[in-house]
Write a protein that holds these residues in place. Sequence first.
Motif, PDB file in Angstrom:
ATOM      1  N   ALA A   1      52.938  43.230  46.100  1.00 50.82           N
ATOM      2  CA  ALA A   1      52.743  42.583  47.401  1.00 50.82           C
ATOM      3  C   ALA A   1      51.512  41.694  47.391  1.00 50.82           C
ATOM      4  CB  ALA A   1      52.622  43.641  48.496  1.00 50.82           C
ATOM      5  N   GLU A   2      50.501  42.055  46.581  1.00 49.43           N
ATOM      6  CA  GLU A   2      49.270  41.268  46.494  1.00 49.43           C
ATOM      7  C   GLU A   2      49.435  40.029  45.622  1.00 49.43           C
ATOM      8  OE1 GLU A   2      46.265  45.121  46.953  1.00 49.43           O
ATOM      9  OE2 GLU A   2      46.748  44.305  44.972  1.00 49.43           O
ATOM     10  N   GLY A   3      50.478  40.018  44.786  1.00 49.60           N
ATOM     11  CA  GLY A   3      50.736  38.857  43.940  1.00 49.60           C
ATOM     12  C   GLY A   3      50.093  38.922  42.581  1.00 49.60           C
ATOM     13  N   VAL A   4      49.542  40.074  42.201  1.00 51.93           N
ATOM     14  CA  VAL A   4      48.871  40.204  40.895  1.00 51.93           C
ATOM     15  C   VAL A   4      49.420  41.424  40.147  1.00 51.93           C
ATOM     16  CG1 VAL A   4      46.741  38.960  41.393  1.00 51.93           C
ATOM     17  CG2 VAL A   4      46.934  41.366  42.057  1.00 51.93           C
TER      18      VAL A   4
ATOM     19  N   LYS B   1      45.177  44.568  52.624  1.00 53.01           N
ATOM     20  CA  LYS B   1      46.095  43.496  52.256  1.00 53.01           C
ATOM     21  C   LYS B   1      45.622  42.163  52.826  1.00 53.01           C
ATOM     22  CE  LYS B   1      51.104  42.879  52.504  1.00 53.01           C
ATOM     23  NZ  LYS B   1      52.313  43.563  52.940  1.00 53.01           N
ATOM     24  N   ARG B   2      45.136  42.193  54.056  1.00 54.59           N
ATOM     25  CA  ARG B   2      44.622  40.960  54.669  1.00 54.59           C
ATOM     26  C   ARG B   2      43.376  40.465  53.936  1.00 54.59           C
ATOM     27  NH1 ARG B   2      47.395  39.739  59.203  1.00 54.59           N
ATOM     28  NH2 ARG B   2      48.379  41.430  60.370  1.00 54.59           N
ATOM     29  N   LEU B   3      42.545  41.384  53.482  1.00 57.59           N
ATOM     30  CA  LEU B   3      41.347  40.990  52.742  1.00 57.59           C
ATOM     31  C   LEU B   3      41.718  40.379  51.390  1.00 57.59           C
ATOM     32  CD1 LEU B   3      38.841  43.929  53.446  1.00 57.59           C
ATOM     33  CD2 LEU B   3      38.796  41.622  54.387  1.00 57.59           C
ATOM     34  N   VAL B   4      42.703  40.967  50.712  1.00 57.29           N
ATOM     35  CA  VAL B   4      43.148  40.401  49.426  1.00 57.29           C
ATOM     36  C   VAL B   4      43.721  39.002  49.645  1.00 57.29           C
ATOM     37  CG1 VAL B   4      44.834  40.627  47.552  1.00 57.29           C
ATOM     38  CG2 VAL B   4      43.553  42.621  48.303  1.00 57.29           C
TER      39      VAL B   4
ATOM     40  N   TYR C   1      39.783  40.250  40.245  1.00 58.45           N
ATOM     41  CA  TYR C   1      40.454  41.539  40.469  1.00 58.45           C
ATOM     42  C   TYR C   1      41.569  41.746  39.443  1.00 58.45           C
ATOM     43  CZ  TYR C   1      43.833  44.627  42.888  1.00 58.45           C
ATOM     44  OH  TYR C   1      44.741  45.605  43.206  1.00 58.45           O
ATOM     45  N   ALA C   2      42.334  40.687  39.160  1.00 58.98           N
ATOM     46  CA  ALA C   2      43.428  40.777  38.179  1.00 58.98           C
ATOM     47  C   ALA C   2      42.894  41.095  36.784  1.00 58.98           C
ATOM     48  CB  ALA C   2      44.215  39.466  38.152  1.00 58.98           C
ATOM     49  N   LEU C   3      41.772  40.460  36.400  1.00 61.94           N
ATOM     50  CA  LEU C   3      41.193  40.709  35.079  1.00 61.94           C
ATOM     51  C   LEU C   3      40.656  42.137  34.980  1.00 61.94           C
ATOM     52  CD1 LEU C   3      40.439  39.735  32.286  1.00 61.94           C
ATOM     53  CD2 LEU C   3      38.351  38.711  33.243  1.00 61.94           C
ATOM     54  N   LEU C   4      40.094  42.640  36.054  1.00 61.59           N
ATOM     55  CA  LEU C   4      39.625  44.036  36.064  1.00 61.59           C
ATOM     56  C   LEU C   4      40.797  44.995  35.865  1.00 61.59           C
ATOM     57  CD1 LEU C   4      37.041  43.780  38.987  1.00 61.59           C
ATOM     58  CD2 LEU C   4      36.487  44.490  36.656  1.00 61.59           C
TER      59      LEU C   4
ATOM     60  N   ALA D   1      35.545  47.307  44.154  1.00 63.10           N
ATOM     61  CA  ALA D   1      34.351  46.694  43.564  1.00 63.10           C
ATOM     62  C   ALA D   1      34.268  45.212  43.925  1.00 63.10           C
ATOM     63  CB  ALA D   1      34.364  46.873  42.045  1.00 63.10           C
ATOM     64  N   VAL D   2      35.417  44.517  43.903  1.00 64.42           N
ATOM     65  CA  VAL D   2      35.426  43.098  44.272  1.00 64.42           C
ATOM     66  C   VAL D   2      35.086  42.931  45.750  1.00 64.42           C
ATOM     67  CG1 VAL D   2      36.819  40.988  44.385  1.00 64.42           C
ATOM     68  CG2 VAL D   2      37.099  42.551  42.461  1.00 64.42           C
ATOM     69  N   PHE D   3      35.648  43.792  46.617  1.00 63.77           N
ATOM     70  CA  PHE D   3      35.311  43.739  48.047  1.00 63.77           C
ATOM     71  C   PHE D   3      33.802  43.865  48.255  1.00 63.77           C
ATOM     72  CE2 PHE D   3      39.686  45.555  49.517  1.00 63.77           C
ATOM     73  CZ  PHE D   3      40.224  44.290  49.470  1.00 63.77           C
TER      74      PHE D   3
END
Length: 697
Positions: free
Chosen positions: A90-93, A268-271, A282-285, A311-313
């Motif tokens: 759903a996040e696309g990653v 989800k809204r924050l992502v 986030y994807a690389l992590l 951690a990204v947030f």
Amino acid sequence: MDDQGYEANFNLSIHVYSALCETFGIAEEIALKRVLFETLPMKYPFSVQQLLNERDLSNFPPELREIATSLAQSNKPGVKMVRIVSGSRAEGVSLKSSDVDVMYLYPNIQIVESMQQAKEGVSSIYLLEKGNTRPGFIRIKAPLHRKKLKPYECYHEDAVYVSSTKFKDFIYEHFQKYSHGLWSLNIHGPCVEITSDIGPMDNAYVLTSERWPRDAIGCLHRLHKKKWPSHEVMTEMVKDGCLFVPIGSKESRFEHIEWRVSFSRAEKRLVYAMNHTQLLTYALLKLFLKEKIEQNSEVEGLLCSYFMKTAVFWEIVEGQTKWAPSCFLQCFWVCLGRVLQWIKDENSPNFFIPENNMFFGKTKSRSWKTLIRVVSALYREGFSMIRSIPSIQKRLVKIESPMPKQSTRTQVLLKVFPQLVLIFEENPDDVLEVLKTLQVGYLPEISQFLRMTFLNQYCFGLLIQQCNSRRHNKTQYLNEAILLRAIMYSSTDCVRGQLCLAIYLYMRKRYDKSIKLLHQVRSKLNSENHMCAWRFDQQKYASLGGNSLFIFDGMRKNTTMYFPLRPQTSLPELSDMIRSLENDPGDIQFVPPYVLTLFMLFLCHFWKGESEASYKEALIDLEETLRTDNGHHVNRSKLPMAWHILGIAQEIIGDFKSAYLSFWKTRTFIREAQLEELKSFKKLNKKKLKRISSILS
């Protein structure tokens, strides 16, 4: 750092950023994937209509009748059943191993902090109780003591509580009733995990509160101070409220009556509010966790991608990082450093409720020290370590230019084309709802494709009705001419319009013209430039000059999709088979166009009264295709249907021995693919075998 070192890091940042754009997509592509994923129909082990039809409620066991009633009521006009799809897809990653998390808001239950907040018209009202629970967990208490308990309630210290354990069992029994043994069911954390041929899917029924708990208000202040995300997104986050997930704290004596507070919708809204650099960090992590840390089996499962997202947030809100492709490695490094510090401190603060240590209960294991050593050693390797992540290493070799090329709109659509086809082929009757979700004008090409597909099927259905009509007058002739023009205009692949016309001519007994068209279709399907949607090759499409402004103009030249048939719009010879494949009345079944073309050629030659050699040629070609084709003309999932069609043709000409073998092949493929949902089809197949066996004996 000297200029040379800075330039090296700058170049590596750009190259890794480009590699991740290749892997996960550019910003526009990910945004489109998210919209399409929200639109994709979910596969369930039960018929939604069966579940929501109040006439069926008498079949429910007494202890499950309440949930069925609630769900049925939630489907009445004006009441919407809220489904929340979360997780990496759903996040696309998403990665290959990513699962799908689906949550449903359990209807007609209201949770409030005090009775003054309660609204009228809700059947059950409960009070939120913090009590002595760990941060991030709550209890749900009935306002009044009562003797008769609901299936998910229990007594505790002279009060009635909603038990998270009983609630999960309650939901599990509901899913089990409709699984019919086709799906593997398992209670997994707060979810009922359903495993099928499309992979695992976590389904959780959750409760909701319109207000955020008091200990999460500080998060809103932090976001407001940072001015991220936008005011509009913040407003929606507050409106979303919070969720209560049926799982308690593992270290608690009263785990069975505790519920975890979840902010899935806010997350989800924050992502979605992240810029592309933040999202790819986030994807690389996630890749780093899967392909580096978890390669050590001793530490597998101690960390999850949720910690990486958190951690990204925190870095976005608290850090001074410059989120840009040129600084991509630094972005990744500060987030990884934050995760490493959490591991050493044995404390990972939840973004919404910092007092909630997400490592609680994990750090006492022997593997934790190993985890510290593994992550510390990888961190000490520096930026060069990133090159050794397999997914990155593979992409870095292929990158020719340092900055990722801006994809054209057509290229973006090509990447999501398989998802777009799946939307329609999984649930074609929902095409208008899909259009509404995508919003006409969001991407004109998608709207065009879906509208044309809908128009094509609608007109084809009307045309077959005209053919079945006994009236033959000028008005009917004009109607048929109009419908034929509309069908040819709305054809969404390179042969659909011609196949529709060939079926029409066959039903009008104009066999010669139908045969001529079918040979043209066959020639296109055997062309080197031909592609099937289920084996879509983006590079091949581009090499054929398919990067025109409107992608689906290119699709109509060299791409085919399955041909849709309903019992009332199919060939008379196939109507029994199509009907037996239905799960719900009106279901569309999709036939491989090459199989349908050869079957049509056989029918035209046979009913025209030509020599045996002429109509058998098509059957020999079809049988050879089914035996040797490697998914080019017939996808493996369609083999049972294809062999059955061949058996029907052989039965028509009286070749019962060959027909028996073909129907037996159908049965074999159904068993191998474990397609247990095809009960009616299996029954028809068994009936055919029994009838032909009696003829042969």
